[in-house]
Design a protein around this motif. Structure first.
Motif, PDB file in Angstrom:
ATOM      1  N   ILE A 152     -43.206  52.774  18.763  1.00 57.97           N
ATOM      2  CA  ILE A 152     -43.479  51.964  17.578  1.00 57.97           C
ATOM      3  C   ILE A 152     -44.612  52.556  16.757  1.00 57.97           C
ATOM      4  O   ILE A 152     -44.609  52.503  15.516  1.00 57.97           O
ATOM      5  CB  ILE A 152     -43.811  50.517  18.000  1.00 57.97           C
ATOM      6  N   ILE A 156     -43.857  56.967  10.494  1.00 54.48           N
ATOM      7  CA  ILE A 156     -42.511  56.817   9.940  1.00 54.48           C
ATOM      8  C   ILE A 156     -42.288  57.876   8.878  1.00 54.48           C
ATOM      9  O   ILE A 156     -43.160  58.108   8.026  1.00 54.48           O
ATOM     10  CB  ILE A 156     -42.316  55.409   9.349  1.00 54.48           C
ATOM     11  N   GLN A 158     -41.322  59.593   5.592  1.00 54.66           N
ATOM     12  CA  GLN A 158     -41.250  59.130   4.203  1.00 54.66           C
ATOM     13  C   GLN A 158     -39.913  59.595   3.605  1.00 54.66           C
ATOM     14  O   GLN A 158     -39.669  60.791   3.447  1.00 54.66           O
ATOM     15  CB  GLN A 158     -42.419  59.702   3.395  1.00 54.66           C
ATOM     16  N   TRP A 162     -33.718  54.989   3.947  1.00 56.49           N
ATOM     17  CA  TRP A 162     -33.802  54.150   5.143  1.00 56.49           C
ATOM     18  C   TRP A 162     -32.901  52.920   4.989  1.00 56.49           C
ATOM     19  O   TRP A 162     -32.884  52.274   3.932  1.00 56.49           O
ATOM     20  CB  TRP A 162     -35.239  53.693   5.376  1.00 56.49           C
ATOM     21  N   TRP A 164     -32.425  49.242   6.749  1.00 57.75           N
ATOM     22  CA  TRP A 164     -33.115  48.335   7.656  1.00 57.75           C
ATOM     23  C   TRP A 164     -32.121  47.366   8.278  1.00 57.75           C
ATOM     24  O   TRP A 164     -31.207  46.865   7.615  1.00 57.75           O
ATOM     25  CB  TRP A 164     -34.173  47.525   6.903  1.00 57.75           C
ATOM     26  N   GLY A 182     -34.652  50.912  11.969  1.00 63.32           N
ATOM     27  CA  GLY A 182     -34.400  51.753  10.809  1.00 63.32           C
ATOM     28  C   GLY A 182     -33.415  52.866  11.139  1.00 63.32           C
ATOM     29  O   GLY A 182     -33.413  53.421  12.239  1.00 63.32           O
ATOM     30  N   ARG A 184     -31.662  56.333   9.084  1.00 61.58           N
ATOM     31  CA  ARG A 184     -31.552  57.156   7.891  1.00 61.58           C
ATOM     32  C   ARG A 184     -30.088  57.302   7.502  1.00 61.58           C
ATOM     33  O   ARG A 184     -29.229  57.620   8.322  1.00 61.58           O
ATOM     34  CB  ARG A 184     -32.140  58.540   8.154  1.00 61.58           C
ATOM     35  N   ARG A 201     -34.651  53.896  15.070  1.00 60.76           N
ATOM     36  CA  ARG A 201     -36.004  53.789  15.601  1.00 60.76           C
ATOM     37  C   ARG A 201     -36.588  52.450  15.187  1.00 60.76           C
ATOM     38  O   ARG A 201     -36.182  51.855  14.176  1.00 60.76           O
ATOM     39  CB  ARG A 201     -36.895  54.929  15.123  1.00 60.76           C
ATOM     40  N   LEU A 203     -38.987  50.140  13.479  1.00 59.39           N
ATOM     41  CA  LEU A 203     -39.940  50.201  12.374  1.00 59.39           C
ATOM     42  C   LEU A 203     -41.024  49.129  12.491  1.00 59.39           C
ATOM     43  O   LEU A 203     -42.156  49.347  12.084  1.00 59.39           O
ATOM     44  CB  LEU A 203     -39.201  50.049  11.036  1.00 59.39           C
ATOM     45  N   GLU A 204     -40.643  47.960  13.040  1.00 62.72           N
ATOM     46  CA  GLU A 204     -41.613  46.867  13.139  1.00 62.72           C
ATOM     47  C   GLU A 204     -41.164  45.919  14.233  1.00 62.72           C
ATOM     48  O   GLU A 204     -39.969  45.710  14.447  1.00 62.72           O
ATOM     49  CB  GLU A 204     -41.707  46.120  11.811  1.00 62.72           C
TER      50      GLU A 204
END
Length: 209
Positions: A152, A156, A158, A162, A164, A182, A184, A201, A203-204
């Protein structure tokens, strides 16, 4: 230079001349044959000596190979009766286990479950005839939590592609965990293939009521 048998035969004035001539010729023939036989004997003696030397070398080589075979058989028997040696895996600082054991346990727990991983390892190591110290399942859980926190906290990338995926999960009473994954768009799997763990992965991850 030696006188030929013809010149020597002319010295005789009687009918013995012919006899003497044949005798002298025979002597020269016998002498020539003797020289040829002597040379042939020398060649054969050298050949026999060479073959005997080669035979001695082959016997010495054979004896050396037999000794090497016996040594390898003994070494093979010793290794067969010796339990396998696990790879060197010194403990990490402030840990009881090394990175190889940690990686093995975490990957195994991902496939078999936390509680089953130590039992599987114990079965395998018993079969191998070794008895290393094994972690309990709660220790493996702690390693997996640490790995999750590290994932975590990774920076991340840029990018503007992305995708979500958000969801409130793991509800316990009024408490929930908001998780955002997330993906890509440029790294989407091919059409017909499902999205796998390695494609996304975290993201939050936010806890709340």
């Amino acid at each position: 230079m030696a006188t030929s048998w013809i010149e020597q035969a002319k010295q005789f004035k009687s009918r013995m001349t012919v006899v003497a001539g044949f005798l002298l010729k025979s002597r020269e023939t016998q002498a020539r044959r003797a020289r040829e036989k002597s040379a042939q004997v020398e060649r054969l003696e050298r050949l026999v000596e060479q073959q005997e030397r080669s035979l001695r070398e082959l016997r010495e080589r054979q004896e050396g190979q037999a000794a090497e075979i016996a040594r390898l058989k003994a070494e093979n028997e010793r290794l067969r009766n010796q339990p396998p040696i696990l790879p060197e895996d010194p403990p990490l600082p402030y840990h009881e286990f090394g990175p190889k054991m940690i990686s093995l346990c975490v990957n195994l727990a991902r496939r078999t479950g936390l509680r089953a991983a130590p039992d599987v390892l114990r079965i395998v190591f018993d079969w191998l005839g070794v008895s290393p110290e094994l972690p309990v399942w709660t220790t493996i859980r702690g390693w997996m939590l640490r790995a999750g926190v590290a994932a975590i906290q990774r920076p991340i990338e840029q990018a503007d592609d992305w995708i979500w995926m958000a969801d409130h999960s793991n509800q316990i009473g009024q408490e929930k965990a908001l998780s955002i994954l997330g993906l890509r768009a440029s790294q989407m799997p091919a059409p017909g293939e499902t999205i796998k763990h390695e494609h996304v992965r975290v993201l939050e991850l936010e806890l709340g009521t």
